[in-house]
Write a protein that holds these residues in place. Sequence first.
Motif, PDB file in Angstrom:
ATOM      1  N   MET A 191       0.882  -1.055  -0.021  1.00 44.72           N
ATOM      2  CA  MET A 191       0.198  -0.343   0.078  1.00 44.72           C
ATOM      3  C   MET A 191       1.185   0.932  -0.249  1.00 44.72           C
ATOM      4  SD  MET A 191      -3.323   1.562   0.067  1.00 44.72           S
ATOM      5  CE  MET A 191      -4.609   0.761   0.678  1.00 44.72           C
ATOM      6  N   SER A 192       1.930   1.066   0.955  1.00 39.05           N
ATOM      7  CA  SER A 192       2.531   2.184   0.732  1.00 39.05           C
ATOM      8  C   SER A 192       3.464   1.983  -1.138  1.00 39.05           C
ATOM      9  CB  SER A 192       3.791   2.383   2.237  1.00 39.05           C
ATOM     10  OG  SER A 192       3.205   2.318   3.469  1.00 39.05           O
ATOM     11  N   ILE A 193       4.370   1.524  -0.859  1.00 32.76           N
ATOM     12  CA  ILE A 193       5.139   1.789  -2.249  1.00 32.76           C
ATOM     13  C   ILE A 193       3.823   2.587  -3.280  1.00 32.76           C
ATOM     14  CG2 ILE A 193       6.479   0.477  -3.666  1.00 32.76           C
ATOM     15  CD1 ILE A 193       7.434  -1.273  -1.886  1.00 32.76           C
ATOM     16  N   LEU A 194       2.586   1.550  -3.106  1.00 31.22           N
ATOM     17  CA  LEU A 194       2.584   2.075  -4.612  1.00 31.22           C
ATOM     18  C   LEU A 194       1.596   3.256  -4.712  1.00 31.22           C
ATOM     19  CD1 LEU A 194       0.470  -1.523  -5.061  1.00 31.22           C
ATOM     20  CD2 LEU A 194       1.432  -0.083  -6.959  1.00 31.22           C
ATOM     21  N   SER A 195       1.228   3.813  -3.438  1.00 32.11           N
ATOM     22  CA  SER A 195       0.142   5.280  -3.234  1.00 32.11           C
ATOM     23  C   SER A 195       1.705   5.586  -3.264  1.00 32.11           C
ATOM     24  CB  SER A 195       0.389   4.668  -1.513  1.00 32.11           C
ATOM     25  OG  SER A 195      -0.977   3.937  -0.808  1.00 32.11           O
ATOM     26  N   ASN A 196       2.879   5.744  -2.541  1.00 30.69           N
ATOM     27  CA  ASN A 196       4.205   6.512  -3.764  1.00 30.69           C
ATOM     28  C   ASN A 196       3.828   6.443  -4.953  1.00 30.69           C
ATOM     29  OD1 ASN A 196       4.558   7.774  -0.554  1.00 30.69           O
ATOM     30  ND2 ASN A 196       5.881   6.371  -0.326  1.00 30.69           N
ATOM     31  N   ALA A 197       3.768   5.698  -5.586  1.00 28.19           N
ATOM     32  CA  ALA A 197       4.339   5.928  -7.181  1.00 28.19           C
ATOM     33  C   ALA A 197       2.796   6.165  -7.180  1.00 28.19           C
ATOM     34  CB  ALA A 197       3.662   3.518  -7.817  1.00 28.19           C
ATOM     35  N   ILE A 198       1.744   6.064  -7.224  1.00 25.08           N
ATOM     36  CA  ILE A 198       0.929   6.934  -7.733  1.00 25.08           C
ATOM     37  C   ILE A 198       1.080   8.840  -7.765  1.00 25.08           C
ATOM     38  CG2 ILE A 198      -1.811   7.322  -7.492  1.00 25.08           C
ATOM     39  CD1 ILE A 198      -1.919   4.075  -6.593  1.00 25.08           C
ATOM     40  N   ASP A 199       1.615   8.951  -6.068  1.00 23.09           N
ATOM     41  CA  ASP A 199       1.174  10.229  -6.104  1.00 23.09           C
ATOM     42  C   ASP A 199       3.121  10.654  -7.275  1.00 23.09           C
ATOM     43  OD1 ASP A 199       0.270  10.311  -3.831  1.00 23.09           O
ATOM     44  OD2 ASP A 199       1.549  10.230  -2.254  1.00 23.09           O
ATOM     45  N   ALA A 200       3.791  10.154  -7.028  1.00 22.39           N
ATOM     46  CA  ALA A 200       4.836  10.696  -8.425  1.00 22.39           C
ATOM     47  C   ALA A 200       3.825  10.508  -9.820  1.00 22.39           C
ATOM     48  CB  ALA A 200       5.924   9.368  -8.493  1.00 22.39           C
TER      49      ALA A 200
ATOM     50  N   TYR B 127      -0.317  15.672   3.392  1.00 24.68           N
ATOM     51  CA  TYR B 127      -0.527  14.901   2.173  1.00 24.68           C
ATOM     52  C   TYR B 127       0.117  13.315   3.013  1.00 24.68           C
ATOM     53  CZ  TYR B 127      -3.628  17.546   0.023  1.00 24.68           C
ATOM     54  OH  TYR B 127      -4.359  18.804  -0.712  1.00 24.68           O
ATOM     55  N   GLY B 128       1.486  13.434   4.035  1.00 25.99           N
ATOM     56  CA  GLY B 128       2.078  12.205   3.716  1.00 25.99           C
ATOM     57  C   GLY B 128       2.920  12.980   5.733  1.00 25.99           C
ATOM     58  N   THR B 129       2.459  11.375   6.630  1.00 30.48           N
ATOM     59  CA  THR B 129       3.778  11.998   7.397  1.00 30.48           C
ATOM     60  C   THR B 129       5.355  11.287   7.498  1.00 30.48           C
ATOM     61  OG1 THR B 129       3.329   9.386   7.625  1.00 30.48           O
ATOM     62  CG2 THR B 129       1.454  10.870   8.492  1.00 30.48           C
ATOM     63  N   GLY B 130       5.427  11.204   6.157  1.00 32.19           N
ATOM     64  CA  GLY B 130       7.180  10.218   5.640  1.00 32.19           C
ATOM     65  C   GLY B 130       7.293   9.335   6.790  1.00 32.19           C
ATOM     66  N   MET B 131       5.914   8.444   7.230  1.00 36.49           N
ATOM     67  CA  MET B 131       6.334   6.706   8.054  1.00 36.49           C
ATOM     68  C   MET B 131       6.621   5.611   6.855  1.00 36.49           C
ATOM     69  SD  MET B 131       7.265   7.894  10.915  1.00 36.49           S
ATOM     70  CE  MET B 131       7.412   6.328  11.706  1.00 36.49           C
ATOM     71  N   GLY B 132       5.968   6.182   5.980  1.00 36.95           N
ATOM     72  CA  GLY B 132       5.143   4.802   5.555  1.00 36.95           C
ATOM     73  C   GLY B 132       6.333   4.115   4.697  1.00 36.95           C
ATOM     74  N   LEU B 133       7.160   4.460   4.696  1.00 34.39           N
ATOM     75  CA  LEU B 133       8.384   3.777   3.689  1.00 34.39           C
ATOM     76  C   LEU B 133       9.547   3.526   4.814  1.00 34.39           C
ATOM     77  CD1 LEU B 133       9.684   4.996   0.129  1.00 34.39           C
ATOM     78  CD2 LEU B 133       8.322   2.921   0.481  1.00 34.39           C
ATOM     79  N   SER B 134       9.458   4.303   6.266  1.00 35.42           N
ATOM     80  CA  SER B 134      10.279   3.837   6.619  1.00 35.42           C
ATOM     81  C   SER B 134       9.689   2.669   7.374  1.00 35.42           C
ATOM     82  CB  SER B 134      10.075   5.079   8.013  1.00 35.42           C
ATOM     83  OG  SER B 134      10.859   4.771   9.221  1.00 35.42           O
TER      84      SER B 134
ATOM     85  N   TYR C 125      13.733 -16.255  -2.584  1.00 32.52           N
ATOM     86  CA  TYR C 125      13.399 -15.314  -1.944  1.00 32.52           C
ATOM     87  C   TYR C 125      12.218 -15.084  -3.327  1.00 32.52           C
ATOM     88  CZ  TYR C 125      17.754 -15.968   0.281  1.00 32.52           C
ATOM     89  OH  TYR C 125      18.639 -17.195   0.785  1.00 32.52           O
ATOM     90  N   ALA C 126      11.072 -14.184  -2.587  1.00 29.97           N
ATOM     91  CA  ALA C 126      10.165 -13.454  -3.376  1.00 29.97           C
ATOM     92  C   ALA C 126      10.026 -12.738  -3.766  1.00 29.97           C
ATOM     93  CB  ALA C 126       8.559 -14.124  -2.914  1.00 29.97           C
ATOM     94  N   VAL C 127      10.954 -11.930  -4.879  1.00 34.49           N
ATOM     95  CA  VAL C 127      11.087 -10.841  -5.259  1.00 34.49           C
ATOM     96  C   VAL C 127       9.699  -9.822  -6.130  1.00 34.49           C
ATOM     97  CG1 VAL C 127      13.203  -8.824  -5.933  1.00 34.49           C
ATOM     98  CG2 VAL C 127      13.211 -10.841  -5.343  1.00 34.49           C
ATOM     99  N   ILE C 128      10.146  -8.763  -5.044  1.00 37.47           N
ATOM    100  CA  ILE C 128       8.529  -8.164  -5.872  1.00 37.47           C
ATOM    101  C   ILE C 128       9.489  -6.473  -6.378  1.00 37.47           C
ATOM    102  CG2 ILE C 128       6.207  -6.479  -5.525  1.00 37.47           C
ATOM    103  CD1 ILE C 128       7.313 -10.182  -3.283  1.00 37.47           C
ATOM    104  N   ARG C 129       9.301  -6.331  -7.546  1.00 40.19           N
ATOM    105  CA  ARG C 129       9.402  -4.956  -8.045  1.00 40.19           C
ATOM    106  C   ARG C 129       8.081  -4.341  -8.644  1.00 40.19           C
ATOM    107  NH1 ARG C 129      15.012  -5.116  -9.108  1.00 40.19           N
ATOM    108  NH2 ARG C 129      16.470  -7.686  -9.010  1.00 40.19           N
ATOM    109  N   ILE C 130       8.427  -3.097  -7.586  1.00 36.25           N
ATOM    110  CA  ILE C 130       7.228  -2.358  -8.244  1.00 36.25           C
ATOM    111  C   ILE C 130       8.047  -1.048  -8.691  1.00 36.25           C
ATOM    112  CG2 ILE C 130       5.297  -0.512  -6.916  1.00 36.25           C
ATOM    113  CD1 ILE C 130       5.178  -3.030  -4.941  1.00 36.25           C
ATOM    114  N   ALA C 131       7.625  -1.090 -10.047  1.00 34.06           N
ATOM    115  CA  ALA C 131       8.074   1.080 -10.583  1.00 34.06           C
ATOM    116  C   ALA C 131       7.358   1.102 -11.888  1.00 34.06           C
ATOM    117  CB  ALA C 131       9.454   0.085 -11.691  1.00 34.06           C
ATOM    118  N   ASP C 132       7.654   2.700 -11.516  1.00 30.26           N
ATOM    119  CA  ASP C 132       6.922   3.749 -11.967  1.00 30.26           C
ATOM    120  C   ASP C 132       7.676   4.249 -12.709  1.00 30.26           C
ATOM    121  OD1 ASP C 132       7.700   6.135 -10.910  1.00 30.26           O
ATOM    122  OD2 ASP C 132       7.728   5.693  -8.789  1.00 30.26           O
TER     123      ASP C 132
END
Length: 382
Positions: free
Chosen positions: A254-263, A328-335, A296-303
């Motif tokens: 959710m954090s990674i995809l939300s950031n990609a949409i924001d970008a 618009y963001g706390t800066g905690m998602g990716l942390s 290992y399961a590797v999941i890559r999410i690219a925008d």
Amino acid sequence: HHKIANLWATISRGDIWKGEIKNRAKDGSYYWVDTTIIPFLDEAGQPFQYFAIRFDITGRKLVEEALQKSKAKLKRQTQQLQGTLSELQRAQTQLVQNEKMTALGQIAAGLAHEINNPVSFIFGNIAHADSYIKDLLHLIELYQNYGGPLAPEIAAHLEEMDLEFMSEDLPKLLASMKVGAERIREIVLSLRNFSRLDESGRKRVDIHEGLDSTLLLLQHRLHGMSDGAIEVIKAYGNLPAVECCAADMNQVFMSILSNAIDALESQPDPRQIKICTEVVAGGDNHEDLPLDAGSYAVIRIADNGPGMPLAVKNRIFDPFFTTKAVGYGTGMGLSISYQIVVEKHGGHLCCISEPGQGTELAVAIPVGGSTGPDPSLLQKPL
């Protein structure tokens, strides 16, 4: 030795020397003397004798040394305290975020449960309504064929209601209601999958199901753009079930995809998010992937967004660091994502990004809960 050489050079020239000398006493202990040596010169200007004034400064030196030691100790303690404080702040933030996520999960699960009953009721009854309406339309058709001349009032009403159009449109209308109800059922299922409250702790889960349910919850943002939708390209590999905490992993997606949409919001078309998944196995059979044993399961999410400068890229996993506007963001998602992937699951979370080159986040999770791959292998972009 250097100091003594300097002393002799100075007084041999006929100059006064002043300095501190450390001497050893007969009992082996050291003492310090503050010394001034004044040379007496003959007619030729050469020193022929020296006059020395000495003060014992051992006490002062000991105090200075003790002071230096205590300063160093204080500095170490301050650094330890700062470390402990930032650790506490991080723990507190994590607790607050966990509370929020738990509350959100409970709301999601509650909503899913509440919505499920009326939607099932609607969905179940649409099939019956469809069948009844078809019967009624057939009955009207039979009346028209075999019922003899129609009363003027009935003929006028039939003309007004446009029976032919209604007969065509009613089944379509019911079909679209059915699609709508099915869609609500999917969202309810996604809410249930996303919150996963019934599955606390680790278990083997389908990562693709987690990605799909997260994408479904973000559907309104992917399609609700004023200047065209964002295309999501799925290149899913053949992933086995991965041992992890499902609700936590959904939070990471959710954090990674939300950031990609924001970008991508400020980007012109085409706007794309590509999701690739693959299993990477360790051992000798992979020359290009120097991994430990295990898979290992590797999941890559690219925008294909604007990418980010190095100064930003180096800080994206820091708590409270955000490039978004206030509110618009706390800066905690990716942390928190980093903590979930690296600390909780023994995996890796890497960012590959350059200005103008888009951004990719690569997540590697040990399939069986072992330690993750070498982070350097995640630096190969899609």
